[in-house]
Structures are given as C-alpha cells and as structure tokens.
Enzyme design. Sequence first.
Site, PDB file in Angstrom:
ATOM      1  N   HIS A   7       0.811  -1.211   0.000  1.00 16.28           N
ATOM      2  CA  HIS A   7       0.000   0.000   0.000  1.00 16.28           C
ATOM      3  C   HIS A   7       0.849   1.268   0.000  1.00 16.28           C
ATOM      4  CE1 HIS A   7      -3.612  -2.303   0.374  1.00 16.28           C
ATOM      5  NE2 HIS A   7      -3.275  -2.804   1.537  1.00 16.28           N
ATOM      6  N   GLU A  39      -5.403 -12.482   7.209  1.00 18.94           N
ATOM      7  CA  GLU A  39      -6.311 -11.347   7.063  1.00 18.94           C
ATOM      8  C   GLU A  39      -7.742 -11.751   6.703  1.00 18.94           C
ATOM      9  OE1 GLU A  39      -4.021  -7.882   5.070  1.00 18.94           O
ATOM     10  OE2 GLU A  39      -3.233  -9.704   4.124  1.00 18.94           O
ATOM     11  N   ASP A  74      -7.760  -5.199   7.264  1.00 21.68           N
ATOM     12  CA  ASP A  74      -8.311  -6.168   6.318  1.00 21.68           C
ATOM     13  C   ASP A  74      -8.986  -7.326   7.032  1.00 21.68           C
ATOM     14  OD1 ASP A  74      -7.995  -5.286   3.640  1.00 21.68           O
ATOM     15  OD2 ASP A  74      -5.845  -5.546   3.817  1.00 21.68           O
TER      16      ASP A  74
END
Length: 257
Positions: free
Chosen positions: A49, A153, A179
């Site tokens: 990210h 996740e 997540d």
Amino acid sequence: MSSSTQPSLATRLRDGETIVTAWSNLAVPILAEVMGRAGYSCVTLDMQHGLHDIASIRDGLAAIALSGAHRAVRIPVGETGTASRVLDLGAELVIAPMINSAAEAKTFADAMKYPPVGARSWGPQRGAMLAGKSPADYLASANTELVALAMIETPEAIAALDEILAQPGIDGVFVGPSDLSLTLNKGAKLDPGGNMTMAAAQDIAARTRAAGKIAGIFCLDAAGVAPARDMGYSFIAHGVDLTLFSAVVNDTLARIG
C-alpha cells in the site's frame, strides 16, 4: 543490524524480545534512515500500500542498514517472486499479504528459503554485503536468519492457520487488523480495534505461539502496542512515516498560530 557480530532480527524475535518496527510508506530512503536513527529497532518498507518500488527498496534497505536498524519489507499481494528479490537486496524479514492456504504459504516459503527447504535461487551479493557476511556465511545462515511472515487477514486464513504454520519455511504470521476486520464482517465496515477483530487476533497469537512461531501485528495507535504484546505478539508495527510527518507539521503550525 548490519554487522554479523550483532544479534539478527530472527534471533531477537525467537529469543522472545519484542521488536517494534516503524512503517515506511514514502519512497524516500532518508526518512527510513531517520526513523532507524531515532530509535526504532526495525523499519518496514511497504510495497503493498506504500509508494515503494524496487529502486526505493534497494536504496531504503541500505539507508536502514546505515541507521543500525533491522530491515523488513512487505511485498505486494501475490508477488512472491519479489520476496527473493528484496532478500537479495538486503531484507532480513519479509511479510507476504493475503496468504489464505497452505499452498500459498508454500509458494511464499519457496521464494524465501534455499534448498532443501525452499527453491530460492542464488545471487544475494547486496544482501550478504549489508549483513556483513561472506557469501558462504550468508548461505549457511539464510534459511534460519531470514524471516518469512505470512499475513493472516481472512476467515479462510484463520481456518487454515495451523496448516500455514506447519509449512516448512514459514517462520510466523503477521496480522493486518484492518483487512481482517473487513473480511470478518463481510465488508460492512473497517473495525480494526473491534471486539470481533481483537478476539480473532488473540486466537491467532495463541495458536502461533503454541506452534513455536513468531506472531506479528500492525497497530494503528500507540495504545494498542502493549495489549498486542500481552497477547503474545513480538513483532509489532506502529508509526507510519506519512502519519508521523503530518502530525509534526500540524503541531508545528498550531504552535505558530
């Protein structure tokens, strides 16, 4: 730690030490170095990210080594080949997102470990250099000293956790609470600190520690670090460069009036 005479990150984690890592989203190597020099034990460069690419990973890992901190990287989803690449560039620990099965864990482990454990190919010239080791010494210690953390996740990953942990070459797991919350509540909301997320995180930590593996987690706020440690997490991420920089700028402007 760039010198082979100092304890490795793997050794510190397996000895039960809690390591708090800074998180680098900005592809500015000197900022990663600054966080290491400020006192963080480790700095993690985020390719998933964050804005990092291979060039900034190359320069960022060298900058972190210069600071004396340990060097970690989170690779993009599904790009397990990148794990080998960042190890060759000097990473000591790699986090792979969205590992949901033993098969996916094996693919990740294969990229992280040399035979007979995995299938990583040879060529760690820069990695050996930053570790302060000869190529022969690097090879002798790589499978135990370089840490592979599979991100947990999803409900599927939790269901497969024991099989993921049992996979040769997987040294532990890393929980992404945002997540995890999103998948647990089927996309209804982000709830990283909610009861359901924290209950799952506690279960993951307990099962990981019972398997003799390393448990890691991302903490969005400082108040979450101590509870995470109490749950059994020893590799804890807190402190994102962009957030830290923005907070200091806002505070400075507020003081100016």
